[in-house]
Motif scaffolding. Structure first.
Motif, mmCIF file in Angstrom:
data_model
loop_
_atom_site.group_PDB
_atom_site.id
_atom_site.type_symbol
_atom_site.label_atom_id
_atom_site.label_comp_id
_atom_site.label_asym_id
_atom_site.label_seq_id
_atom_site.Cartn_x
_atom_site.Cartn_y
_atom_site.Cartn_z
ATOM 1 N N GLU B 75 22.176 -7.715 11.546
ATOM 2 C CA GLU B 75 24.403 -7.956 11.312
ATOM 3 C C GLU B 75 24.080 -8.851 11.262
ATOM 4 O O GLU B 75 25.353 -9.798 10.588
ATOM 5 N N ILE B 76 23.464 -10.651 11.400
ATOM 6 C CA ILE B 76 23.495 -11.481 11.336
ATOM 7 C C ILE B 76 24.023 -12.086 10.049
ATOM 8 O O ILE B 76 24.916 -12.935 10.060
ATOM 9 N N ARG B 77 23.800 -11.034 9.451
ATOM 10 C CA ARG B 77 23.566 -11.655 7.740
ATOM 11 C C ARG B 77 24.248 -11.004 6.913
ATOM 12 O O ARG B 77 25.413 -11.832 6.454
ATOM 13 N N GLN B 78 25.424 -10.873 7.774
ATOM 14 C CA GLN B 78 26.929 -10.148 7.595
ATOM 15 C C GLN B 78 28.204 -11.423 7.289
ATOM 16 O O GLN B 78 29.506 -11.447 6.844
ATOM 17 N N ASN B 79 27.507 -13.054 8.292
ATOM 18 C CA ASN B 79 28.197 -14.095 8.016
ATOM 19 C C ASN B 79 29.786 -13.580 8.979
ATOM 20 O O ASN B 79 30.706 -14.124 8.393
ATOM 21 N N ASN B 80 29.646 -13.003 9.665
ATOM 22 C CA ASN B 80 31.078 -12.693 10.604
ATOM 23 C C ASN B 80 30.880 -13.303 12.632
ATOM 24 O O ASN B 80 30.041 -13.121 13.177
ATOM 25 N N LYS B 81 31.449 -14.360 12.249
ATOM 26 C CA LYS B 81 31.202 -15.394 13.656
ATOM 27 C C LYS B 81 31.518 -14.521 15.065
ATOM 28 O O LYS B 81 31.218 -14.752 15.130
ATOM 29 N N GLN B 82 32.080 -13.465 14.959
ATOM 30 C CA GLN B 82 32.468 -12.917 15.968
ATOM 31 C C GLN B 82 31.253 -11.580 16.369
ATOM 32 O O GLN B 82 30.594 -12.159 17.345
ATOM 33 N N VAL B 83 30.792 -11.715 15.165
ATOM 34 C CA VAL B 83 29.125 -10.761 15.887
ATOM 35 C C VAL B 83 28.670 -12.010 15.977
ATOM 36 O O VAL B 83 27.577 -11.847 17.067
ATOM 37 N N HIS B 84 28.445 -12.905 15.233
ATOM 38 C CA HIS B 84 27.124 -13.777 15.773
ATOM 39 C C HIS B 84 27.952 -15.178 16.948
ATOM 40 O O HIS B 84 26.836 -15.142 18.339
ATOM 41 N N ASN B 85 29.139 -14.567 17.909
ATOM 42 C CA ASN B 85 29.573 -14.772 18.964
ATOM 43 C C ASN B 85 28.691 -13.933 20.200
ATOM 44 O O ASN B 85 27.994 -14.464 20.867
ATOM 45 N N GLU B 86 28.759 -12.646 19.947
ATOM 46 C CA GLU B 86 28.244 -11.499 20.715
ATOM 47 C C GLU B 86 26.100 -11.371 20.809
ATOM 48 O O GLU B 86 26.257 -11.768 21.722
#
Lengths: 328, 328, 328, 328
Positions: B75-86
């Motif tokens: 999911e890192i590829r999706q460039n969603n900062k919320q996911v990056h934080n998780e």
């Protein structure tokens, strides 16, 4: 109050020995006991060699006993590669005069400064341009490294990036790799904007604590490193306080020259002058740097000259042409 | 010839323990004696924990005895900062499970790799993003550094830039600064392009000689450093040889599945396969790297995740929100 | 001689309307006819709105008739992302007050300046941080671009890089793409170092010829572009001449306050003052720029604030949180 | 299924005419009607000139009618500046043979590609290295620009950064500045890793839609621009699909050469081959790029060669030595 006292009071050092010499002589009006100065002129460069010969001269100059060579080459700004090559050769000649190493001795280059801050990034840039050979001498067949001295290179970063005193990092690497000499490259602050990226200072004293733009806390010299250290410094900024001070200086001189206006100007309280400068600088205080607009280009040019000059001096059996070609 | 033998013959390593596990199991068809594997699922990440428990497992896996944690987070590829934080928090949790240090122990982060080569620059980039505190603990008043562990950071460069074995530089700094733990960040090569910049491997074994994109000659581990070393590796490339080998593999499987065409395919001389791969790769041999077009952006994203995850793990008394804010 | 006359004589402009207002008022000692000024205070920012309402005010201020909003937010230096987000929202609110466009109108962002010169690179950096949507509106399915305004972006370079007047490049692109509004982002010079990277000026007049660090030769405004132009300017330097002038100014004030010393100081020939400044500046003349040491970090921070504030203002139906997350 | 059909089916183009020629000839086994090819050998370069002379040849080659010159210079990898200069002169000679302009005609250089993605950044880098003269011709005294042709330069960015079709931006600038010729520099994909950063293609057809790494949607050619366009393309990547396809190709050849194993291999369903390749590539599909490890250095070297070669060709009255000195 003389310029030097004012700077001391503001926490500002004078990085270049040649400029310290001018200021101290300016204050006293005569040659400083225990200091010797020679000049040599090249087609595109003026070389000044200052010897600080005893402890009393050290105290007056605010610089340790040793030899300081300054190459002033304003022609660097003309962006003529032929001239750049000539200045690299002048640097090589002067650097060679300081090298007291045998043909098999090894050298560690250290690029001081913060790679993320343009005017402080000179040291790390020189490391990036430099030809390292230590691994070839160690791991590659003789014919690859024949005629080349063992040269290694380090860009240790600054305290704010590493959390470690830069001198500690270098000392650790020195103990592991046992070089016979360190050459440390650093960005300096000058008194005169004409010197920015056009002057080069060589010092066989290494780097004193608190000098350079990055303000090393610990010195990088024979005492702290256990091997000789030659410092190569290039001014990349003038402190804004110097601009303010220079303005006041010139104005006071005008007053002195015109008694009708300023018969009492000499009696000005130095505290007032210092306060004026502090007011002009505002909250950044002595962290304001003056650079010409084209500073990025100038640092690239002088970085390549430094890198070329070092290589020519360290590998005397290689044709300088080789380094000119590879470094531009 | 199995994949592992082919790689060995071409001088290619398998950087990720999870992929080595798949390959070795694939060759043998059953669980490897002395190896243990656990899985844990998070909303945006799959965590695999491999324990190599004895010397025979070490020999089969080609990895030293120890624990290897892999976080797969496509999911890192999706460039969603919320996911990056998780994912930074998953990394922090897994890293914490490996940390065997007291609250006053100090940590040295080491960013391995060449800052001038995009896919190898991950380590130095993490160092640039990292909050260092060692100098605050040492020089600043208590209230500035309260609650923060002493963290220092080093980007030592690579042999071609410094002429010095990277492990020698680190060892020198370790002796001077005496950290209780080293965390070394390195770019890896994966077997599968899906893992590029989306998988993170933690290993309590440190870094073995010859691994990573930069191919360290000396290991960076407890034996060479004198203190424990945790390695954090992120694949940023797949070797082009792996693409070629994977293509052959799949083709041979098709032949095997279709006896009419390939009844004799199994008898293919492995030398022929190796030669085909070498021909396809051409003069760059195993120095050809496969990356997605957007690799620059991906490395920036994963670099910030790594930096954030490390900070959360090392400073447990600070609200993770703080690091998310500062690191994006 | 007033400050403005001195600057004019040296070829220096005053980029910020708020500072021009201070200087002109300082010279005359009273509110300027045809000028209106309002103030608004936010928790972390002070907003000043200057209206230049007629041609006589235009002449006195040296700025075209129009509205100039200055956001002074010294807290930006604290590097607290929460504060940065708040200032981005203040910018969005003030920019929205200037936008006279319908929901389907399209906007072209133009990042002026030289990407190779740190303090002049603000404009191109904002373009790199910006979310462009025009191609999504044009080529992608409705659901990808729903709720987003059509935004395009251009970093045209500077005359020395392109050989083309920047305004000509923009005009060419405007004719082809027909935006309803241009927002031009540019680096400015301030009078006060405290404003560096902490003040933002919005002007509905666009950019006048000869302003900004890059000194555009042609204006970028409704007259030259055919559509309205909002200029967003951020000071990233103070000219060294301003430091020198400010020093003299303060000294002369001291003289004036102390009649015993300076009873005749008022009669100083302004030519003498100008010559002192020129001497201090040396051969770089007015091309010497003053910046704080940490300018690289400051420009990154303000660049993200500008980019975030523009996005919030242009896409009012998107939650500002989204842009905060993506832009840090 | 031939290679070309496979690529078409996967949405992959063949950027280099010389490689398309090889593939089409390989499929048909004989010279292509309407195509002419000449070779010329230089000490460090092999030059191939392909003429596509009619519409039927255009259809077979998948390239518009025109002349395509390929300079293959693998010696570029040796990092010998003398050799680089020689290849810049070969480029200048070949480019001159395509120039149909008078001494007073002006030229616009366009650097296509994304400056944030290393292998796509070749075009913008060449623009940064280039000497522009148009503003000197227009604004400076005769003696500064004497003997120099009017050259301007543009790095328009890519759709994802600007939201605008690159061809639209260029067309806008062409209408404003009226150059007599456009030279567009672009990064290409090759079929063979040996060509990466060592081959240069000149095409008097300009750039066709969908070609280059950045995949321009609209062509940049005489039809869309209104003036002649010469394209200079340098391969900086090989698509990973080409590696996979090449592997299969070689394997099938082995089967064909060894009837005992592969008597039926020729009957393989091309769909199966395509599926194998797709499986190997995984979710990135044809967005996986193969580059040598040292790609950053290679692109810098070839960028300077291109920039030097263009300058030598455009300013025939200037000594090439000048450009060699300034461009390295």
């Amino acid at each position: 109050m003389g310029k030097r006292e004012l700077y001391t009071s503001m926490g500002l050092g004078i990085d270049m020995a040649l400029e310290a010499h001018d200021i101290v002589r300016g204050d006293t009006g005569q040659e400083i006991p225990g200091v010797r100065m020679d000049k040599k002129t090249y087609p595109n460069a003026e070389v000044s060699i200052i010897g600080i010969m005893d402890k009393s001269a050290e105290a007056m100059m605010g610089k340790p006993v040793g030899t300081y060579i300054t190459i002033d080459a304003p022609e660097i700004r003309q962006n003529n590669k032929q001239v750049h090559n000539e200045i690299a050769e002048v640097l090589a000649e002067q650097l060679s005069s300081m090298l007291k190493i045998g043909p098999d001795d090894s050298v560690l280059l250290v690029g001081l400064g913060n790679w993320n801050a343009t005017p402080d990034a000179l040291g790390p840039r020189v490391i990036n341009y430099t030809l390292v050979t230590r691994h070839l001498k160690k791991y590659a067949p003789q014919d690859l490294s024949g005629g080349l001295r063992s040269v290694s290179a380090l860009a240790p970063g600054v305290l704010g990036i590493t959390g470690i005193e830069t001198a500690e990092i270098i000392r650790g690497v020195v103990e592991k790799t046992q070089p016979n000499l360190i050459i440390a490259i650093d960005a300096l602050a000058a008194q005169n904007t004409e010197r920015i990226a056009t002057s080069i200072q060589l010092a066989d004293t290494g780097i004193a604590p608190g000098s350079g733009i990055g303000n090393q806390r610990m010195g990088i010299n024979r005492e702290t490193m256990g091997v000789p250290v030659i410092a190569i410094g290039v001014p990349t900024v003038v402190n804004a306080a110097v601009i303010a001070q220079g303005t006041l200086d010139r104005f006071l001189q005008q007053l002195a020259n015109n008694p009708a206006l300023g018969q009492n100007a000499g009696s000005f309280n130095p505290i007032i002058l210092e306060n004026i400068i502090k007011e002009v600088l505002g909250p950044y205080k002595t962290n304001l740097m003056v650079t010409p607009k084209e500073i990025d280009d100038l640092i690239e040019a002088i970085g390549k000259i430094i890198s070329g000059g070092i290589s020519i001096a360290l590998h005397p059996s290689v044709d300088p042409e080789e380094f000119h070609m590879y470094l531009h």
